[in-house]
Design an enzyme around this catalytic site. Sequence first.
Site, PDB file in Angstrom:
ATOM      1  N   LYS A 267      44.234 -10.282  -5.543  1.00 52.36           N
ATOM      2  CA  LYS A 267      42.897 -10.972  -5.231  1.00 52.36           C
ATOM      3  C   LYS A 267      43.184 -12.322  -5.903  1.00 52.36           C
ATOM      4  O   LYS A 267      42.439 -13.268  -5.290  1.00 52.36           O
ATOM      5  CB  LYS A 267      41.864 -10.139  -5.323  1.00 52.36           C
ATOM      6  CG  LYS A 267      41.654  -9.068  -4.491  1.00 52.36           C
ATOM      7  CD  LYS A 267      40.243  -8.469  -4.132  1.00 52.36           C
ATOM      8  CE  LYS A 267      40.433  -7.232  -3.300  1.00 52.36           C
ATOM      9  NZ  LYS A 267      39.018  -6.915  -2.943  1.00 52.36           N
TER      10      LYS A 267
ATOM     11  N   LYS B 144      44.213  -0.087   5.106  1.00 52.21           N
ATOM     12  CA  LYS B 144      43.038   0.771   4.820  1.00 52.21           C
ATOM     13  C   LYS B 144      41.790   0.130   5.559  1.00 52.21           C
ATOM     14  O   LYS B 144      41.708  -1.081   5.573  1.00 52.21           O
ATOM     15  CB  LYS B 144      42.733   1.080   3.379  1.00 52.21           C
ATOM     16  CG  LYS B 144      41.723   1.933   3.104  1.00 52.21           C
ATOM     17  CD  LYS B 144      41.611   2.324   1.618  1.00 52.21           C
ATOM     18  CE  LYS B 144      40.355   3.114   1.293  1.00 52.21           C
ATOM     19  NZ  LYS B 144      40.129   3.220  -0.065  1.00 52.21           N
TER      20      LYS B 144
ATOM     21  N   LYS C 231      35.475  -2.593   4.261  1.00 49.09           N
ATOM     22  CA  LYS C 231      34.451  -3.387   4.614  1.00 49.09           C
ATOM     23  C   LYS C 231      34.715  -5.061   4.501  1.00 49.09           C
ATOM     24  O   LYS C 231      34.015  -5.811   5.246  1.00 49.09           O
ATOM     25  CB  LYS C 231      33.164  -3.240   3.479  1.00 49.09           C
ATOM     26  CG  LYS C 231      32.721  -1.718   3.498  1.00 49.09           C
ATOM     27  CD  LYS C 231      31.839  -1.496   2.556  1.00 49.09           C
ATOM     28  CE  LYS C 231      31.263  -0.327   2.214  1.00 49.09           C
ATOM     29  NZ  LYS C 231      30.113  -0.288   1.256  1.00 49.09           N
TER      30      LYS C 231
END
Length: 404
Positions: A173, A268, A271
């Site tokens: 990230k 995966k 959200k």
Amino acid sequence: MSSRSLLSQIIVLSNAASPRAFESFNSRKIGLALRSYAPLRCKCTASVSQAEVSDATSTPKTKKRVVSGVQPTGSVHLGNYLGAIKNWIALQELYETFFFIVDLHAITLPYDVPDLAKSTRSTAALYLACGVDTSKASVFVQSHVRAHVELMWLLSSATPLGWLNRMIQFKEKSRKAGDENVGVALLTYPVLMASDILLYQSDLVPVGEDQKQHLELTRELAERVNYIYGGRKWKKLGGRGGSIFKVPEALIPPAGARVMSLTDGLSKMSKSAPSDQSRINLLDPKDVIANKIKRCKTDSFPGLEFDNPERPECNNLLSVYQLVTGKTKEEVALECQNMNWGSFKQILTDALIDHLQPIQVRYQEITSDPGYLDSVLSEGARKASEIADTTLNNVYQAMGFLKR
């Protein structure tokens, strides 16, 4: 015995009808398997500890405590439900259970400030709607138990920076967003996850395949703090001596631990994925569910089958069907082996709607009574604080702080 075969035994044992199945398995072997297996990140925290209970014949036995949570940002989706929350319903029958909403983890990346409190309440209501029974489990909000943050700070002082720098999620990230756009919380949140687990003196930690690395950090951190501050050093300060923390072991769900995206069978369900088409949200209306399944990614192979590495989407959709219908893998394989995608998508849609409708009805009932939800969260935080404060006070004492 190899690490993979040991982990296979853990998976089999985790599906056993009785907690005693775990007691016959060598926990040191489990730990060794995890250490050599490596790579955790779900922004869910989960763990298990022990409490003394008696069965119907008054024979003493050990009952384990389970602590688990899901982040409130975004909508709770099928992956959260099948990978974690659905398993809680079985766990609460066997263990003393504490389930919380990890709102502190929700702020490690940019988030919608006005929506945080609303999402937290909604997530708590979904816990109950999915079947979490408040007579068997305690439900609370992470930030309502302040020991989580206090212990995180104490643990941070004992956490080498190199341990955090090796975390895969942070590397990925920070590389995408750039150092100037990444907060320190993204680097240090694994320490908060360790706090979530160690506060409750956990024996076992339910983790997904992508969460093992953070569990290993928690284990190493527990051992480090025990070595630096525990034992005779703690006893000289007036403590009981011995280990401050239990070193937790892994409990890997046998199925549903990793539900994949509807648009990419190798990613995966998440959200944070930009497209809502990639996931089924628990509160999606019937027509939205039908449209998402109709448009989900498939392949051009004939028939349907599990475990073909060239057909990740096929394996994922069959697994979802298996989990929401409660059928065995063999039953689903036999039922669907000669189906085309059009026929299968229809039965998958019907199965999802049938499974989610009772949850949606119960959710509306719970959210229509704010006072009830407030009382559930308040009582859950009270029970959790009693346990967490005991651990926190022991850590303060062992680290030499002046007693409050």
